[in-house]
Design a protein around this motif. Structure first.
Motif, short mmCIF file in Angstrom:
data_model
loop_
_atom_site.label_atom_id
_atom_site.label_comp_id
_atom_site.label_asym_id
_atom_site.label_seq_id
_atom_site.Cartn_x
_atom_site.Cartn_y
_atom_site.Cartn_z
N SER A 188 -18.25 35.74 -14.10
CA SER A 188 -17.57 36.60 -13.12
C SER A 188 -18.54 37.34 -12.22
CB SER A 188 -16.67 37.60 -13.85
OG SER A 188 -17.45 38.51 -14.60
N GLY A 189 -19.83 37.26 -12.51
CA GLY A 189 -20.82 37.91 -11.66
C GLY A 189 -21.09 39.36 -12.04
N LYS A 190 -20.53 39.83 -13.15
CA LYS A 190 -20.74 41.21 -13.58
C LYS A 190 -22.14 41.43 -14.13
CE LYS A 190 -15.89 42.03 -14.68
NZ LYS A 190 -14.92 42.26 -15.75
N PRO A 213 -21.85 30.94 -11.13
CA PRO A 213 -20.95 30.34 -10.14
C PRO A 213 -21.69 29.29 -9.29
CG PRO A 213 -20.78 32.73 -10.12
CD PRO A 213 -21.95 32.39 -11.00
N GLY A 214 -21.07 28.12 -9.15
CA GLY A 214 -21.65 27.06 -8.32
C GLY A 214 -22.71 26.23 -9.01
N VAL A 215 -22.91 26.44 -10.31
CA VAL A 215 -23.92 25.67 -11.05
C VAL A 215 -23.21 24.88 -12.14
CG1 VAL A 215 -25.98 25.78 -12.49
CG2 VAL A 215 -25.68 27.43 -10.64
N ALA A 254 -27.89 22.73 -13.45
CA ALA A 254 -28.50 23.54 -14.52
C ALA A 254 -29.68 22.80 -15.12
CB ALA A 254 -27.47 23.85 -15.59
N ALA A 255 -29.53 21.50 -15.35
CA ALA A 255 -30.63 20.71 -15.91
C ALA A 255 -31.81 20.68 -14.93
CB ALA A 255 -30.16 19.30 -16.22
N ALA A 281 -36.51 29.95 -9.54
CA ALA A 281 -35.67 28.76 -9.33
C ALA A 281 -34.24 29.16 -8.97
CB ALA A 281 -35.69 27.88 -10.57
N LEU A 282 -33.76 30.23 -9.57
CA LEU A 282 -32.40 30.69 -9.30
C LEU A 282 -32.28 31.37 -7.94
CD1 LEU A 282 -31.37 32.09 -12.78
CD2 LEU A 282 -30.49 30.04 -11.67
N SER A 283 -33.38 31.94 -7.44
CA SER A 283 -33.32 32.62 -6.15
C SER A 283 -33.38 31.65 -4.98
CB SER A 283 -34.47 33.64 -6.05
OG SER A 283 -35.70 32.95 -5.99
#
Length: 104
Positions: free
Chosen positions: A34-36, A65-67, A72-73, A101-103
């Motif tokens: 949920s992004g919390k 969200p969106g992954v 993810a791999a 990597a996430l940014s």
């Protein structure tokens, strides 16, 4: 190696404890979905929180969200994190690589 013998009471206590941990981990993953809660916040919490420490990195990344599983791999491969690694088992270099990597 034989499993330890448990009484019925000990077994039911262990099952209840395991169910509570699974429920708490599911709620944690839900907060990520949920992004919390962000991955950076989880990495910071892992110093003190056993639940976060024992959560698999792949499960957290897939909850973003969106992954999906493929992305993810790819992210875990970029950060050089094995598929079965838990958050508590990440080194400083892996944590930094994951956040970078996430940014992107």
């Amino acid at each position: 190696m034989a499993l330890p013998t448990m009484t019925a009471e000990q077994r039911s206590e262990a099952l209840a404890k395991a169910a509570a941990v699974r429920k708490a981990r599911s709620e944690l993953i839900g907060k990520v979905k949920s992004g919390k809660v962000s991955v950076a916040e989880l990495l910071n919490k892992s110093e003190n929180d056993e639940l976060v420490k024992k959560t698999k990195v792949a499960a957290v990344i897939k909850a973003l969200p969106g992954v999906g599983p493929v992305k993810a791999a790819k992210l875990m491969d970029q950060a050089e994190i094995p598929e079965d690694r838990r958050i508590g088992g990440l080194g400083a270099r892996q944590r930094a690589a994951l956040l970078e990597a996430l940014s992107n």
